[in-house]
Design a protein around this motif. Sequence first.
Motif, PDB file in Angstrom:
ATOM      1  N   TYR A 130       5.155   9.976   4.517  1.00  0.00           N
ATOM      2  CA  TYR A 130       4.078  10.484   3.670  1.00  0.00           C
ATOM      3  C   TYR A 130       4.483  11.627   2.725  1.00  0.00           C
ATOM      4  O   TYR A 130       3.657  12.098   1.955  1.00  0.00           O
ATOM      5  N   GLY A 131       5.740  12.069   2.785  1.00  0.00           N
ATOM      6  CA  GLY A 131       6.142  13.217   1.986  1.00  0.00           C
ATOM      7  C   GLY A 131       6.851  12.835   0.701  1.00  0.00           C
ATOM      8  O   GLY A 131       7.397  11.740   0.562  1.00  0.00           O
ATOM      9  N   GLY A 155      -5.905  11.510  -6.220  1.00  0.00           N
ATOM     10  CA  GLY A 155      -6.424  12.378  -5.170  1.00  0.00           C
ATOM     11  C   GLY A 155      -5.774  13.749  -5.184  1.00  0.00           C
ATOM     12  O   GLY A 155      -4.942  14.070  -6.033  1.00  0.00           O
ATOM     13  N   PRO A 156      -6.150  14.606  -4.218  1.00  0.00           N
ATOM     14  CA  PRO A 156      -5.611  15.968  -4.170  1.00  0.00           C
ATOM     15  C   PRO A 156      -4.110  15.985  -3.906  1.00  0.00           C
ATOM     16  O   PRO A 156      -3.568  15.109  -3.230  1.00  0.00           O
ATOM     17  N   ILE A 157      -3.475  17.019  -4.448  1.00  0.00           N
ATOM     18  CA  ILE A 157      -2.028  17.176  -4.337  1.00  0.00           C
ATOM     19  C   ILE A 157      -1.732  18.550  -3.742  1.00  0.00           C
ATOM     20  O   ILE A 157      -2.326  19.552  -4.159  1.00  0.00           O
ATOM     21  N   VAL A 158      -0.820  18.592  -2.787  1.00  0.00           N
ATOM     22  CA  VAL A 158      -0.335  19.850  -2.245  1.00  0.00           C
ATOM     23  C   VAL A 158       1.130  20.013  -2.629  1.00  0.00           C
ATOM     24  O   VAL A 158       1.933  19.083  -2.476  1.00  0.00           O
ATOM     25  N   ASP A 259      -3.216  11.209   4.508  1.00  0.00           N
ATOM     26  CA  ASP A 259      -4.144  11.874   3.589  1.00  0.00           C
ATOM     27  C   ASP A 259      -4.292  13.368   3.852  1.00  0.00           C
ATOM     28  O   ASP A 259      -5.255  13.993   3.421  1.00  0.00           O
ATOM     29  N   SER A 260      -3.304  13.975   4.573  1.00  0.00           N
ATOM     30  CA  SER A 260      -3.452  15.411   4.849  1.00  0.00           C
ATOM     31  C   SER A 260      -2.109  16.053   5.158  1.00  0.00           C
ATOM     32  O   SER A 260      -1.101  15.375   5.386  1.00  0.00           O
ATOM     33  N   ILE A 261      -2.139  17.391   5.181  1.00  0.00           N
ATOM     34  CA  ILE A 261      -0.999  18.204   5.592  1.00  0.00           C
ATOM     35  C   ILE A 261      -1.508  19.290   6.534  1.00  0.00           C
ATOM     36  O   ILE A 261      -2.563  19.882   6.288  1.00  0.00           O
ATOM     37  N   ALA A 271      -4.714  15.773   1.217  1.00  0.00           N
ATOM     38  CA  ALA A 271      -3.712  15.591   0.168  1.00  0.00           C
ATOM     39  C   ALA A 271      -3.274  14.137   0.117  1.00  0.00           C
ATOM     40  O   ALA A 271      -2.831  13.585   1.137  1.00  0.00           O
ATOM     41  N   GLU A 272      -3.422  13.545  -1.060  1.00  0.00           N
ATOM     42  CA  GLU A 272      -2.852  12.213  -1.264  1.00  0.00           C
ATOM     43  C   GLU A 272      -1.345  12.319  -1.477  1.00  0.00           C
ATOM     44  O   GLU A 272      -0.575  11.540  -0.916  1.00  0.00           O
ATOM     45  N   LEU A 273      -0.920  13.284  -2.292  1.00  0.00           N
ATOM     46  CA  LEU A 273       0.504  13.558  -2.496  1.00  0.00           C
ATOM     47  C   LEU A 273       0.853  14.887  -1.854  1.00  0.00           C
ATOM     48  O   LEU A 273       0.129  15.879  -2.023  1.00  0.00           O
TER      49      LEU A 273
END
Length: 427
Positions: A130-131, A155-158, A259-261, A271-273
Motif C-alpha cells: 500500500y505504500g 482520495g486523500p494523500i499522506v 485506505d489508511s496510515i 489515505a488513498e496514497l
Amino acid sequence: MNKPHVVILGGNFAGLGSAQKIREYADDSVDITVIDRKNYLLYIPNIPAEVFENKDPAEHLTLDLYPVLKHDDINFIQGDVTGIDVDNHTVAYVPSERPGSATQSLRYDYLVIAVGARLAFDKIEGFAEYGDTVSDFYYGNRLRKKLHDGSYKGGPIVVGSAKFHQGNGADGLEPYPGGSIPRAMAACEGPPVEVALTVANWLQEHGKGDASNVTITTPGKMIAEDAGEKVVGQLLDAASSMGFNYLNNTGDIVRLTADSIEFENGQKVEAELKILFPDWVAHDFLKGLPISDDQGFIITDLLMRNPKYPEIFAAGDCAAVTVPKLGAIGHQECEIIGRQIALDRGLLTVEAANQALQPVVFCIGDMGGGKGFYIRSNAWFGGDTQILKMGRIPYLLKMQYKTLFMTTKGKTPPWGNEVAEFLAEKF
C-alpha cells in the motif's frame, strides 16, 4: 615504489565526489579504486519532477560510472561490499556483474566509506502492498503509473517520514562555536516537503483537488527542523495558507492499509496514497565494526577521519556526522576528504587542508507549476543563517543544476553555489 591505494566504497554522489576530489587535490600521487554494486550514478533529487510530469526517470537520471571514472584514471569494480577488516586494511566484496561470483579481497592504504544508507521500507508494515515513494526508479515509476493511468481516484494523500534512529557517532562534535550535530527525528525532510507541494499542484492541474487533499506528517516536533525555526515557521505559514493539513509528533509509522496510515502516537489517517520516506539505516556489514557507532554509521571527526583509524574516512549518508542525510553536506565532506589525503601526500599545507566541516542545509526543491523553494541555513548546528525563498528562480536553479551535473560528469564548478545563492537570494 607503489603509490598509496585509495579504495572508495560507493559510487553515487558521495563516492564519485570523493574520488574526483581526491584526484583533484592529490593528483597522481595515489591510485584510486571505486567499488559499487551498480555501474551508474542514480540522480535521486529529480525523480519527483519526472514522476509528476509523467516521464520515466530511468531515461534521464543516470550517469555511467565507467567512462566518468576512467577519464580521471580511477579504477572501477562493480561489486557488493560484504566486509571490512580495519586491522588488516582489506575490503571483501563479491563481483556483481553476474550472479555466483566468489568473494574477493582488496587491500587499501586509505579507505573512504561512501555507501549511503539502506532505506528501511521493510520496517513499515503494509508498505509493499500500500505504500509509495520516489526514492528510486522502481518506486517512482510505480507511483507515476498510479497517478497517470487512472488508478488514483482522487482520495486523500499522506506525505511523511518514518522515525529516524540516529546513532551516537556525532555526539560531542561542535561544528560551530557552541553548536552541535543535533539528534534528528527524521533522516531528511526536504523531499517530503517537496513532494507535498508538488502533489498539491498536480492535483489542481488534473482537476483532482488541491492542497486540502494532502496531509503532511512528521515524527518530530516540527517538519524539516534542520532548516531552523524561522524557515520552518515560514514554510508552515505558506502551507497553511495553501490549505495543507499538518500532523507533527506522530512518532514512527506503524502500519499501512489500503485506505489508511497508522502512527506510533495512536493517530490513524485516511489515505488513498501514502507517499513515504523511511528510516535510513546502516548497511549490515558496517554494524559492529570498531569504526561504527551504535547504529552502524561511521564515526568521524569534523575532518571526516575516524579517530581510531585515521586512514579511514566517511562521506555522505553512511557518516554519523551527516545529519540530516543531505546531498549538499555530502559534497562538503568530499572536499574535506580530498584535501586531507592531499595533506598526507605533502601537496597541501595544514592551513589549506584542515578546514573542518561546518554543515549547511542547502536545499532546492520543486513546488510544481514551474516554481520552487530554496533554503540555506546553518542555525540547527549553531550558525546564524536562515534563508527561505520561493518562486521561479529556485525551480530554474534545481533543473539547471541537474543539467550542469550531468554535463560536467559530477564536476560542478566551485562557483556554482555562489551563483545559486546570488540568484535565489538577491532576485
